[in-house]
Design a protein around this motif. Structure first.
Motif, PDB file in Angstrom:
ATOM      1  N   ASP A 145      99.402  58.445 145.981  1.00  0.00           N
ATOM      2  CA  ASP A 145      98.579  58.478 147.186  1.00  0.00           C
ATOM      3  C   ASP A 145      98.548  59.895 147.748  1.00  0.00           C
ATOM      4  O   ASP A 145      99.307  60.220 148.655  1.00  0.00           O
ATOM      5  CB  ASP A 145      99.169  57.495 148.216  1.00  0.00           C
ATOM      6  CG  ASP A 145      98.295  57.408 149.453  1.00  0.00           C
ATOM      7  OD1 ASP A 145      97.161  57.902 149.426  1.00  0.00           O
ATOM      8  OD2 ASP A 145      98.769  56.843 150.454  1.00  0.00           O
ATOM      9  N   LYS A 181      96.787  49.998 142.235  1.00  0.00           N
ATOM     10  CA  LYS A 181      96.096  48.853 141.631  1.00  0.00           C
ATOM     11  C   LYS A 181      94.724  49.307 141.139  1.00  0.00           C
ATOM     12  O   LYS A 181      93.954  49.866 141.916  1.00  0.00           O
ATOM     13  CB  LYS A 181      95.945  47.730 142.661  1.00  0.00           C
ATOM     14  CG  LYS A 181      95.393  46.437 142.083  1.00  0.00           C
ATOM     15  CD  LYS A 181      95.484  45.317 143.098  1.00  0.00           C
ATOM     16  CE  LYS A 181      94.753  44.060 142.644  1.00  0.00           C
ATOM     17  NZ  LYS A 181      95.312  43.479 141.425  1.00  0.00           N
ATOM     18  N   LYS A 195      92.145  50.584 159.834  1.00  0.00           N
ATOM     19  CA  LYS A 195      93.315  51.447 159.679  1.00  0.00           C
ATOM     20  C   LYS A 195      93.819  51.316 158.246  1.00  0.00           C
ATOM     21  O   LYS A 195      93.826  50.220 157.668  1.00  0.00           O
ATOM     22  CB  LYS A 195      94.434  51.023 160.639  1.00  0.00           C
ATOM     23  CG  LYS A 195      94.100  51.286 162.102  1.00  0.00           C
ATOM     24  CD  LYS A 195      94.126  52.780 162.385  1.00  0.00           C
ATOM     25  CE  LYS A 195      93.723  53.066 163.822  1.00  0.00           C
ATOM     26  NZ  LYS A 195      93.352  54.482 164.017  1.00  0.00           N
ATOM     27  N   ALA A 196      94.263  52.431 157.687  1.00  0.00           N
ATOM     28  CA  ALA A 196      94.755  52.426 156.306  1.00  0.00           C
ATOM     29  C   ALA A 196      96.013  51.573 156.186  1.00  0.00           C
ATOM     30  O   ALA A 196      96.823  51.518 157.104  1.00  0.00           O
ATOM     31  CB  ALA A 196      95.042  53.847 155.861  1.00  0.00           C
ATOM     32  N   LYS A 197      96.135  50.917 155.056  1.00  0.00           N
ATOM     33  CA  LYS A 197      97.325  50.101 154.795  1.00  0.00           C
ATOM     34  C   LYS A 197      98.215  50.822 153.790  1.00  0.00           C
ATOM     35  O   LYS A 197      97.863  51.853 153.246  1.00  0.00           O
ATOM     36  CB  LYS A 197      96.899  48.732 154.289  1.00  0.00           C
ATOM     37  CG  LYS A 197      96.132  47.976 155.369  1.00  0.00           C
ATOM     38  CD  LYS A 197      95.620  46.642 154.903  1.00  0.00           C
ATOM     39  CE  LYS A 197      94.851  45.988 156.046  1.00  0.00           C
ATOM     40  NZ  LYS A 197      94.083  44.849 155.633  1.00  0.00           N
ATOM     41  N   LYS A 198      99.386  50.216 153.561  1.00  0.00           N
ATOM     42  CA  LYS A 198     100.361  50.827 152.646  1.00  0.00           C
ATOM     43  C   LYS A 198      99.766  50.928 151.235  1.00  0.00           C
ATOM     44  O   LYS A 198      99.162  49.981 150.751  1.00  0.00           O
ATOM     45  CB  LYS A 198     101.628  49.964 152.631  1.00  0.00           C
ATOM     46  CG  LYS A 198     102.793  50.546 151.894  1.00  0.00           C
ATOM     47  CD  LYS A 198     104.043  49.724 152.178  1.00  0.00           C
ATOM     48  CE  LYS A 198     105.237  50.234 151.405  1.00  0.00           C
ATOM     49  NZ  LYS A 198     105.209  49.846 150.007  1.00  0.00           N
ATOM     50  N   PHE A 199      99.989  52.080 150.616  1.00  0.00           N
ATOM     51  CA  PHE A 199      99.442  52.316 149.280  1.00  0.00           C
ATOM     52  C   PHE A 199     100.119  51.429 148.244  1.00  0.00           C
ATOM     53  O   PHE A 199     101.346  51.276 148.240  1.00  0.00           O
ATOM     54  CB  PHE A 199      99.627  53.781 148.894  1.00  0.00           C
ATOM     55  CG  PHE A 199      99.159  54.100 147.502  1.00  0.00           C
ATOM     56  CD1 PHE A 199      97.822  54.010 147.170  1.00  0.00           C
ATOM     57  CD2 PHE A 199     100.057  54.495 146.529  1.00  0.00           C
ATOM     58  CE1 PHE A 199      97.377  54.306 145.891  1.00  0.00           C
ATOM     59  CE2 PHE A 199      99.631  54.789 145.245  1.00  0.00           C
ATOM     60  CZ  PHE A 199      98.286  54.695 144.926  1.00  0.00           C
ATOM     61  N   GLU A 200      99.296  50.847 147.392  1.00  0.00           N
ATOM     62  CA  GLU A 200      99.809  50.023 146.298  1.00  0.00           C
ATOM     63  C   GLU A 200      98.950  50.325 145.071  1.00  0.00           C
ATOM     64  O   GLU A 200      97.747  50.074 145.105  1.00  0.00           O
ATOM     65  CB  GLU A 200      99.670  48.543 146.688  1.00  0.00           C
ATOM     66  CG  GLU A 200     100.295  47.577 145.730  1.00  0.00           C
ATOM     67  CD  GLU A 200     100.120  46.131 146.212  1.00  0.00           C
ATOM     68  OE1 GLU A 200     100.042  45.258 145.355  1.00  0.00           O
ATOM     69  OE2 GLU A 200     100.047  45.900 147.431  1.00  0.00           O
TER      70      GLU A 200
END
Lengths: 136, 131
Positions: free
Chosen positions: B35, B19, B12-17
């Motif tokens: 994003d 980097k 599952k996709a995680k919170k965009f950061e």
């Protein structure tokens, strides 16, 4: 299919257009996009196997230093992945491109604008690549 | 041996950061600062920009030939001795290879891209660049 530590292995059409060969995708690269996003980049990697196996065209020779033997596989996947199980039609007027170095290590995948005069080709192919290695 | 497809489908996709990622195989830095679903547009041998599919706004970039850029910066006396380097410094190194006309002909507002990169305060581990 061979395995290489730290890499996913995917089969694709050999650049000659005859038979299959292995391609390698860095697991750390994939995990980076899982950890940090953007999510679309992570899930778009699901289109890599399709384009490696069903390219419209294969180019060799990227117009970059040290990538004279690099490869670009371009094709049109049937769907665009938005999530693991959410798809949409491919973006209009776009193709999906997969880039590999001379050792068949994939280092980039993405949607690009298509050449409206050459179905399945990316835009500006004549100035970006040395030659067409194979085409459908 | 787990396939790429099996791995990606199980996550599952995680919170965009924002980097950057340095690809040794491609000698390129990939950096998304927004994003949004995007497509790529090649600017020149060293720069590709990612544009939002919906708006054409620049949401990221690929800086290619990073080792070459660093080497050339070194020739001008720019030495990086810390464990991490600002992405904006590498982008500045790229500007030595480019011309404004190249950017303008493609409708790329290079100053906005530079500001977005600087504003992200993104840094790259130098150990990755010299490995």
């Amino acid at each position: 299919m061979s395995s290489k530590s730290g890499f996913f292995t995917e089969q694709g059409l050999d650049p000659s257009g005859r038979g299959a060969r292995d391609f390698y995708i860095s697991q750390s690269r994939i995990r980076h996009f899982l950890r940090y996003g953007p999510a679309h980049k992570f899930f778009e990697s699901l289109s890599i196997p399709y384009v490696l196996q069903n390219p419209s065209v294969i180019f060799s020779g990227l117009e970059r230093e040290n990538f004279q033997n690099g490869l670009c596989y371009a094709g049109l996947p049937p769907v665009q992945y938005l999530d693991a199980d959410v798809t949409a039609p491919p973006p209009r007027g776009m193709i999906f491109a997969v880039f590999a170095n001379a050792d068949f290590h994939i280092f980039e995948w993405r949607w690009e604008k298509a050449d409206s005069n050459n179905y399945g080709y990316p835009m500006d192919a004549q100035t970006r690549f040395t030659q067409i290695q194979w085409s459908r | 041996m787990e396939s790429l497809t099996d791995f990606v489908r199980s996550k599952k996709a995680k919170k965009f950061e924002p980097k950057p990622y340095y690809s040794q195989n491609g000698d390129a830095l990939i950096f998304y600062f927004k994003d949004e679903p995007s497509y790529a547009e090649r600017v020149d041998d060293f720069l590709t920009v990612y544009k939002a599919t919906q708006s054409d706004e620049i949401v990221g970039c690929e800086l290619k030939g990073v080792r070459h850029i660093l080497q050339r910066m070194g020739n001008f006396g720019v030495l990086i001795q810390s464990s991490a380097v600002d992405m904006s410094l590498l982008f500045w190194g790229y500007l030595g290879y480019s011309t404004l006309s190249q950017h303008e002909s493609r409708g790329i507002r290079i100053n906005e891209l530079g500001q977005a990169i600087a504003g992200s305060r993104a840094r790259v581990d130098t150990a990755e660049l010299v490995a």
